[in-house]
Design a protein around this motif. Structure first.
Motif, PDB file in Angstrom:
ATOM      1  N   LEU A  23      82.966  37.223 134.131  1.00  0.00           N
ATOM      2  CA  LEU A  23      83.007  37.933 135.405  1.00  0.00           C
ATOM      3  C   LEU A  23      84.366  37.819 136.084  1.00  0.00           C
ATOM      4  O   LEU A  23      84.643  38.549 137.028  1.00  0.00           O
ATOM      5  CB  LEU A  23      81.902  37.428 136.345  1.00  0.00           C
ATOM      6  N   ALA A  29      79.875  42.716 138.937  1.00  0.00           N
ATOM      7  CA  ALA A  29      78.476  42.657 138.503  1.00  0.00           C
ATOM      8  C   ALA A  29      77.553  42.556 139.702  1.00  0.00           C
ATOM      9  O   ALA A  29      77.850  41.859 140.674  1.00  0.00           O
ATOM     10  CB  ALA A  29      78.261  41.475 137.576  1.00  0.00           C
ATOM     11  N   ALA A  32      73.828  38.855 137.076  1.00  0.00           N
ATOM     12  CA  ALA A  32      74.346  38.274 135.830  1.00  0.00           C
ATOM     13  C   ALA A  32      73.572  37.007 135.498  1.00  0.00           C
ATOM     14  O   ALA A  32      73.701  35.995 136.177  1.00  0.00           O
ATOM     15  CB  ALA A  32      75.836  37.967 135.969  1.00  0.00           C
ATOM     16  N   GLY A  39      80.180  33.122 135.765  1.00  0.00           N
ATOM     17  CA  GLY A  39      80.592  33.424 137.131  1.00  0.00           C
ATOM     18  C   GLY A  39      81.921  32.779 137.477  1.00  0.00           C
ATOM     19  O   GLY A  39      82.354  31.825 136.829  1.00  0.00           O
ATOM     20  N   SER A  90      76.347  36.338 139.680  1.00  0.00           N
ATOM     21  CA  SER A  90      77.233  37.345 140.270  1.00  0.00           C
ATOM     22  C   SER A  90      77.629  37.003 141.699  1.00  0.00           C
ATOM     23  O   SER A  90      78.583  37.562 142.233  1.00  0.00           O
ATOM     24  CB  SER A  90      76.549  38.715 140.259  1.00  0.00           C
ATOM     25  N   ILE A 277      73.446  41.407 132.012  1.00  0.00           N
ATOM     26  CA  ILE A 277      74.343  41.721 133.127  1.00  0.00           C
ATOM     27  C   ILE A 277      74.207  43.189 133.506  1.00  0.00           C
ATOM     28  O   ILE A 277      74.106  44.053 132.634  1.00  0.00           O
ATOM     29  CB  ILE A 277      75.817  41.442 132.753  1.00  0.00           C
ATOM     30  N   TYR A 279      76.246  46.025 136.000  1.00  0.00           N
ATOM     31  CA  TYR A 279      77.371  46.335 136.875  1.00  0.00           C
ATOM     32  C   TYR A 279      76.992  47.477 137.817  1.00  0.00           C
ATOM     33  O   TYR A 279      76.294  48.407 137.424  1.00  0.00           O
ATOM     34  CB  TYR A 279      78.604  46.722 136.066  1.00  0.00           C
TER      35      TYR A 279
END
Length: 299
Positions: A23, A29, A32, A39, A90, A277, A279
């Motif tokens: 990330l 994201a 996640a 992260g 995230s 994940i 986005y």
């Protein structure tokens, strides 16, 4: 005393801690989940596990970048451990929470870690396991024309059909309508794909060219940009198709299962998941890079 400004106003600091994580390389994201620390600013636990011995629960943090195998084994002993919370790295707190013990996916069974070879994963048993995601995730898909990308590392089991990720509506009495199933595999036709059905029952399909054998770990991406679907699979093949799904009213969203229409019938999947994940904006130009990162991590 002299002070100094480390980061100038209006400038982006590119050498931050965690930049090398997934990330950090690919920000944006909305949710996640992973067995590795992906992260950047997130420093919390990766999973919360309930052990079979006495139903005690414990959070597990990253050790050397991953959930610790030795700590899990020490906690569960010769018993089993089940994931009650899969924490969202995230930073949006979209944690996947399963409060029903019987429905929690396993992370360790009788002292043996659930894994893709050397990498651990959540095991959904195809009997009663699934994890609900926050309803707020549905907002991404309800607009009908939003751009998004979904990425995962997973291993399908022995079910004839299985679903990694699914959304459904509470407004249509027909269980075959208002479903949105991601990464549905059919071992008889040996295909992995995406299937969507809108409020008029119009189906849209997109299939991968990759053989969906039950012993293969998949690093795959599904992305939608400008009403066009694209699937990037383990072999790097790409297929595209138009998606004519209009505004929806999805209310139910799950990992490891499919829910069908207003009757909320649950169809569970025999599947292992190492990472998942979503986005909130198009990452189409980086989709292959992200997929390769996931493949490499879980190979």
């Amino acid at each position: 005393m002299t002070t100094a400004t480390i980061i100038a106003q209006g400038k982006t600091f590119t050498n931050f801690i965690g930049k090398e994580r997934l990330l950090g390389k690919y920000p944006g994201a909305v949710v996640a989940y992973s067995m590795r620390h992906i992260g950047t600013s997130y420093v919390g636990p990766l999973i919360r596990v309930r052990r079979s011995l006495d139903s005690k629960e414990q959070d597990f943090y990253a050790v050397d970048g991953w959930v610790s195998v030795s700590e899990l084994k020490a906690f569960a002993g010769q018993g089993s451990g089940y994931i009650s919370i899969w924490y969202d790295q995230s930073g949006n707190s979209n944690h996947a929470i399963q409060q029903t013990p019987a429905a929690q996916p396993a992370i360790i069974v009788n002292g043996v870690i659930s894994s893709f070879g050397s990498r651990m994963c959540a095991f959904f048993d195809g009997v009663d396991d699934f994890m609900p995601l926050p309803e707020s995730i549905c907002a991404l898909f309800n607009s009908g024309n939003g751009d998004y990308g979904i990425y995962a590392s997973c291993l399908y089991g022995l079910n004839i059909t299985a679903n990694l990720f699914a959304l459904s509506s509470k407004t249509n009495p027909d269980p075959n309508q208002n479903n949105f199933m991601m990464y549905q595999t059919n071992r008889r036709s040996k295909s992995i794909g995406m299937y969507a059905q809108n409020y008029n029952g119009l189906a849209n399909d997109i299939l991968s060219a990759t053989n969906a054998a039950s012993n293969r770990v998949y690093g795959i991406c599904f992305a939608r940009e400008n009403m066009q679907m694209k699937l990037i699979d383990q072999g790097g093949s790409k297929t595209e198709a138009a998606i004519n799904i209009g505004p929806q009213n999805y209310k139910l969203v799950t990992l490891g299962s499919m829910r069908r229409g207003t009757n909320e019938e649950l169809t569970v999947s025999d599947i292992k998941v190492g990472e998942f994940i979503i986005y909130d904006k198009s990452h189409m130009s980086m989709s292959e890079e992200i997929t390769t990162n996931i493949q490499s991590a879980f190979s």
